[in-house]
Scaffold this motif. Structure first.
Motif, PDB file in Angstrom:
ATOM      1  N   ALA A 149       0.751  10.079   6.201  1.00 13.41           N
ATOM      2  CA  ALA A 149      -0.640  10.449   5.930  1.00 13.41           C
ATOM      3  C   ALA A 149      -0.749  11.968   5.760  1.00 13.41           C
ATOM      4  O   ALA A 149      -1.485  12.449   4.898  1.00 13.41           O
ATOM      5  CB  ALA A 149      -1.549   9.955   7.055  1.00 13.41           C
TER       6      ALA A 149
ATOM      7  N   ALA B 131       0.569  12.744   2.401  1.00 15.62           N
ATOM      8  CA  ALA B 131      -0.419  12.372   1.378  1.00 15.62           C
ATOM      9  C   ALA B 131      -1.424  13.504   1.195  1.00 15.62           C
ATOM     10  O   ALA B 131      -1.848  13.805   0.078  1.00 15.62           O
ATOM     11  CB  ALA B 131      -1.131  11.071   1.755  1.00 15.62           C
TER      12      ALA B 131
ATOM     13  N   LYS C 267      -0.749  11.069  -4.162  1.00 17.74           N
ATOM     14  CA  LYS C 267      -1.462  10.844  -2.903  1.00 17.74           C
ATOM     15  C   LYS C 267      -1.564   9.337  -2.621  1.00 17.74           C
ATOM     16  O   LYS C 267      -1.306   8.887  -1.505  1.00 17.74           O
ATOM     17  CB  LYS C 267      -2.860  11.463  -2.999  1.00 17.74           C
ATOM     18  N   LEU C 268      -1.923   8.572  -3.659  1.00 18.19           N
ATOM     19  CA  LEU C 268      -2.047   7.125  -3.461  1.00 18.19           C
ATOM     20  C   LEU C 268      -0.683   6.507  -3.130  1.00 18.19           C
ATOM     21  O   LEU C 268      -0.589   5.616  -2.279  1.00 18.19           O
ATOM     22  CB  LEU C 268      -2.663   6.475  -4.710  1.00 18.19           C
TER      23      LEU C 268
ATOM     24  N   ALA D  92      -0.074   7.277   0.471  1.00 19.33           N
ATOM     25  CA  ALA D  92      -1.023   6.528   1.300  1.00 19.33           C
ATOM     26  C   ALA D  92      -0.591   5.059   1.376  1.00 19.33           C
ATOM     27  O   ALA D  92      -0.706   4.416   2.431  1.00 19.33           O
ATOM     28  CB  ALA D  92      -2.439   6.647   0.734  1.00 19.33           C
ATOM     29  N   ALA D  93      -0.066   4.521   0.275  1.00 12.42           N
ATOM     30  CA  ALA D  93       0.388   3.126   0.278  1.00 12.42           C
ATOM     31  C   ALA D  93       1.609   2.964   1.187  1.00 12.42           C
ATOM     32  O   ALA D  93       1.748   1.948   1.875  1.00 12.42           O
ATOM     33  CB  ALA D  93       0.712   2.669  -1.151  1.00 12.42           C
TER      34      ALA D  93
ATOM     35  N   ALA E 162       2.140   4.779   3.851  1.00 15.00           N
ATOM     36  CA  ALA E 162       1.572   4.856   5.205  1.00 15.00           C
ATOM     37  C   ALA E 162       0.942   3.512   5.591  1.00 15.00           C
ATOM     38  O   ALA E 162       1.148   3.001   6.702  1.00 15.00           O
ATOM     39  CB  ALA E 162       0.533   5.975   5.281  1.00 15.00           C
TER      40      ALA E 162
END
Lengths: 233, 233
Positions: A41, A44, A53-54, A57-58, A60
């Motif tokens: 995170a 990200a 970033k996505l 995040a995925a 995470a």
């Protein structure tokens, strides 16, 4: 509420030492995933684009899915899942504190190389366990293809800036060194886990030669990952 | 690659203004979820216990699942999903910068009250859209029961420390004020979205009285959420 042992657990769980070792191991993997979630995170937040970033995040979010299954299994085993994880807070937090990435690339390499090392180690240990636990561990360590993203990004950026490769190769060695330091600490502190590796009356364990071969396998896989990233190990 | 409009899209998408408004709306919700992920992950880092940390991490992970579906839908509509989201970066980042929680409780209230406000607004707008888009939006706004965790924690902590209730009530008002400020800014800047609310030749829209009733409904729901937390609105 503990489930009925006869229904839920294979014979191995009748041995309280075995059960304690499995609780320890799932706790270690669980806290490792809490910690990986937090680190991914943070990565990200540093991502240069929304697409990156996505992707982070995925990665995470995938940790959280695994974590929920580990928590439920620890509860089934009659353990307090958060207490089991807490036991590994200090060595895992220390690992992360000593290997705090200073930029986006170090974060990416750490996500790939660090998680890979941990996963190899846990898979080696899982080979000594009952089938149900082994399966849960192997599933918990799946990366759902997210590593391809890291490999792709790091290779492309090294191609643009070859000096980056030298710096990240050193970084990879540092990650390996710190992982060994913390693994030795855990082995020294957690008797149940060490006893599991050493074997029991009715369970095979590792002698010193087998432990050496396990270490060699882990080192070789680390080298393969570094090469995958285009880095010397 | 854009999908064939005739296959994938209802008639409304033949109107380029309608399509632009839907891309805008999905972009706004998408960036809102990127941002909610980041905020919830920060809140997880502040969590007082591992159990709380996992609850917040699970809320963050749920945002990523929604985000992936929005990204795919934007791609189907022939839009660049990350460009669509970028358009809303400034107002949404400003909202978060102006309402940065100073502690764990403010973070919890913001997760519940702020996300609730945004969800109410998007659901109101979704009522003007084709069924497929409406369904995607409603699904994207589901909280998977995570709010119960926030309500439970906040009420319990206010019961222990009644002064906390006064402080958090003020905080809830500030969240509402800042949300309105940023919503007005978006309405002023994004013509396609505003035109959607105003209606078209073959689509009903909102007159000033209807807009007023919508605002009243959103305010009432905000008050209900504050009450749920045990706070004056």
């Amino acid at each position: 509420m503990p489930a009925s042992p006869a229904e839920e657990h294979p014979v191995a769980f009748d041995d309280p030492h075995y059960r304690a070792a499995v609780v320890d191991l799932l706790g270690a993997i669980g806290y490792g995933e809490v910690s990986a979630f937090e680190r991914l995170a943070e990565d990200a937040a540093l991502a240069p684009t929304l697409e990156d970033k996505l992707a982070l995040a995925a990665m995470a979010a995938a940790q959280v899915g695994h974590l929920v299954r580990l928590r439920d299994r620890l509860t089934e085993l009659g353990a307090d899942p958060f207490e089991a994880m807490e036991s590994f807070r200090v060595p895992i937090d220390d690992f992360h504190r000593h290997t705090a990435p200073s930029d986006w690339h170090e974060g990416l390499v750490k996500a790939y190389v660090g998680d890979g090392l941990a996963a190899d180690f846990y898979r080696e240990v899982a080979a000594f366990l009952d089938a149900g636990t082994r399966e849960l561990i192997v599933e918990s360590l799946e990366d759902a293809g997210h590593s391809a993203f890291v490999v792709d990004r790091v290779r492309a950026d090294i191609a643009r800036d070859p000096r980056l490769g030298g710096r990240l190769a050193l970084w990879g060695r540092r990650l390996m060194g710190e992982a060994l330091t913390q693994a030795q600490r855990v082995a020294a502190e957690r008797d149940a886990l060490s006893a599991l590796l050493a074997g029991g009356v009715d369970r095979p364990g590792l002698d010193l030669a087998a432990l050496g071969r396990m270490f060699t396998r882990i080192t070789e896989r680390h080298a393969a990952r570094m090469q995958e990233l285009g880095l010397d190990s």
